[in-house]
Design a protein around this motif. Structure first.
Motif, PDB file in Angstrom:
ATOM      1  N   LEU A  29       0.826  -1.209   0.000  1.00 28.06           N
ATOM      2  CA  LEU A  29       0.000   0.000   0.000  1.00 28.06           C
ATOM      3  C   LEU A  29       0.858   1.256   0.000  1.00 28.06           C
ATOM      4  O   LEU A  29       0.515   2.259  -0.636  1.00 28.06           O
ATOM      5  CB  LEU A  29      -0.953  -0.001   1.192  1.00 28.06           C
ATOM      6  CG  LEU A  29      -2.052  -1.065   1.166  1.00 28.06           C
ATOM      7  CD1 LEU A  29      -2.886  -0.990   2.431  1.00 28.06           C
ATOM      8  CD2 LEU A  29      -2.921  -0.924  -0.068  1.00 28.06           C
ATOM      9  N   VAL A  59      -5.220   5.087  -1.822  1.00 33.73           N
ATOM     10  CA  VAL A  59      -5.288   4.207  -0.649  1.00 33.73           C
ATOM     11  C   VAL A  59      -6.011   4.850   0.534  1.00 33.73           C
ATOM     12  O   VAL A  59      -5.922   4.359   1.654  1.00 33.73           O
ATOM     13  CB  VAL A  59      -3.885   3.716  -0.210  1.00 33.73           C
ATOM     14  CG1 VAL A  59      -3.278   2.838  -1.272  1.00 33.73           C
ATOM     15  CG2 VAL A  59      -2.978   4.861   0.143  1.00 33.73           C
ATOM     16  N   ARG A  64     -10.188   2.249  -0.221  1.00 33.71           N
ATOM     17  CA  ARG A  64      -9.397   1.106   0.257  1.00 33.71           C
ATOM     18  C   ARG A  64     -10.016  -0.232  -0.126  1.00 33.71           C
ATOM     19  O   ARG A  64      -9.296  -1.166  -0.461  1.00 33.71           O
ATOM     20  CB  ARG A  64      -9.241   1.229   1.772  1.00 33.71           C
ATOM     21  CG  ARG A  64      -8.434   0.175   2.459  1.00 33.71           C
ATOM     22  CD  ARG A  64      -6.937   0.347   2.357  1.00 33.71           C
ATOM     23  NE  ARG A  64      -6.440   1.653   2.640  1.00 33.71           N
ATOM     24  CZ  ARG A  64      -5.708   1.982   3.674  1.00 33.71           C
ATOM     25  NH1 ARG A  64      -5.428   1.092   4.581  1.00 33.71           N
ATOM     26  NH2 ARG A  64      -5.250   3.195   3.811  1.00 33.71           N
ATOM     27  N   GLU A 103      -4.797  -4.471   5.994  1.00 30.47           N
ATOM     28  CA  GLU A 103      -3.521  -3.757   5.889  1.00 30.47           C
ATOM     29  C   GLU A 103      -2.415  -4.431   6.692  1.00 30.47           C
ATOM     30  O   GLU A 103      -1.249  -4.376   6.335  1.00 30.47           O
ATOM     31  CB  GLU A 103      -3.700  -2.312   6.349  1.00 30.47           C
ATOM     32  CG  GLU A 103      -2.461  -1.477   6.178  1.00 30.47           C
ATOM     33  CD  GLU A 103      -2.675  -0.033   6.535  1.00 30.47           C
ATOM     34  OE1 GLU A 103      -1.713   0.598   6.976  1.00 30.47           O
ATOM     35  OE2 GLU A 103      -3.801   0.469   6.379  1.00 30.47           O
TER      36      GLU A 103
END
Length: 183
Positions: A29, A59, A64, A103
């Motif tokens: 990311l 992002v 997301r 994440e």
């Protein structure tokens, strides 16, 4: 700050080498955000102000979900590109299809490679797959937000696909030369 492309562990079993590649979603990311910011920063002109904002916010929270789905898709595509190294037998156990990664997650590839495969090849594949995932997400995102640059990222994907295929096949190259010419 992105510290690495990922992590690699190897374990030798007979004439095969079991390799585990781990890709950290947080680092992927970071690279996506960094490249999107550069792409947006290169846009000049008043007409691009709103588009620049869309490109650079790839992002952010509202975007997301889409990005994580494409990260998951790109990971699956890369895993398939590494076939037969990534081959996993289908069993009677139902497939575990997880949601898009979080994440904090790691994307893990388990590969069985020939024992003569060099460490350099494995490191190269680790880096190429990381770049594949980043470019695949950017290609998808820019096809939505800034279609004019999508072709550039599609071209980068093709270059990476070829590089991954060459790196994978390089370990199978055995050169045999005859002692005398056959003319």
């Amino acid at each position: 700050m992105c510290e690495s492309y990922g992590k690699c562990t190897c374990k030798r079993e007979g004439d095969k080498l079991n390799v585990t590649l781990e890709f950290f979603v947080k680092e992927i990311l970071y690279d996506i955000a960094n490249m999107a910011w550069v792409q947006g920063d290169l846009m000049d002109g008043v007409d691009y102000n709103h588009i620049r904002h869309l490109v650079q916010d790839v992002v952010e929270d509202g975007n997301r979900d889409r990005v994580m789905r494409i990260v998951s898709l790109a990971y699956a595509e890369a895993n398939e590109m590494l076939y037969p190294w990534s081959r996993t037998e289908i069993t009677d156990i139902p497939l575990q299809l997880n949601d898009a990664p979080d994440e904090e997650d790691k994307l893990v590839m388990n590969l069985t490679v020939p024992s003569r495969t060099s460490q350099g090849t494995i490191v190269l594949i680790l880096k190429l797959v990381h770049e594949w995932i980043v470019c695949r997400v950017l290609q998808d995102w820019l096809s939505i937000t800034y279609p004019e640059s999508s072709a550039v990222w599609t071209s980068k994907l093709e270059e990476l696909r070829e590089a991954i295929r060459n790196a994978k096949n390089r370990s199978n190259w055995i050169t045999r030369r005859k002692m005398f010419p056959t003319w």
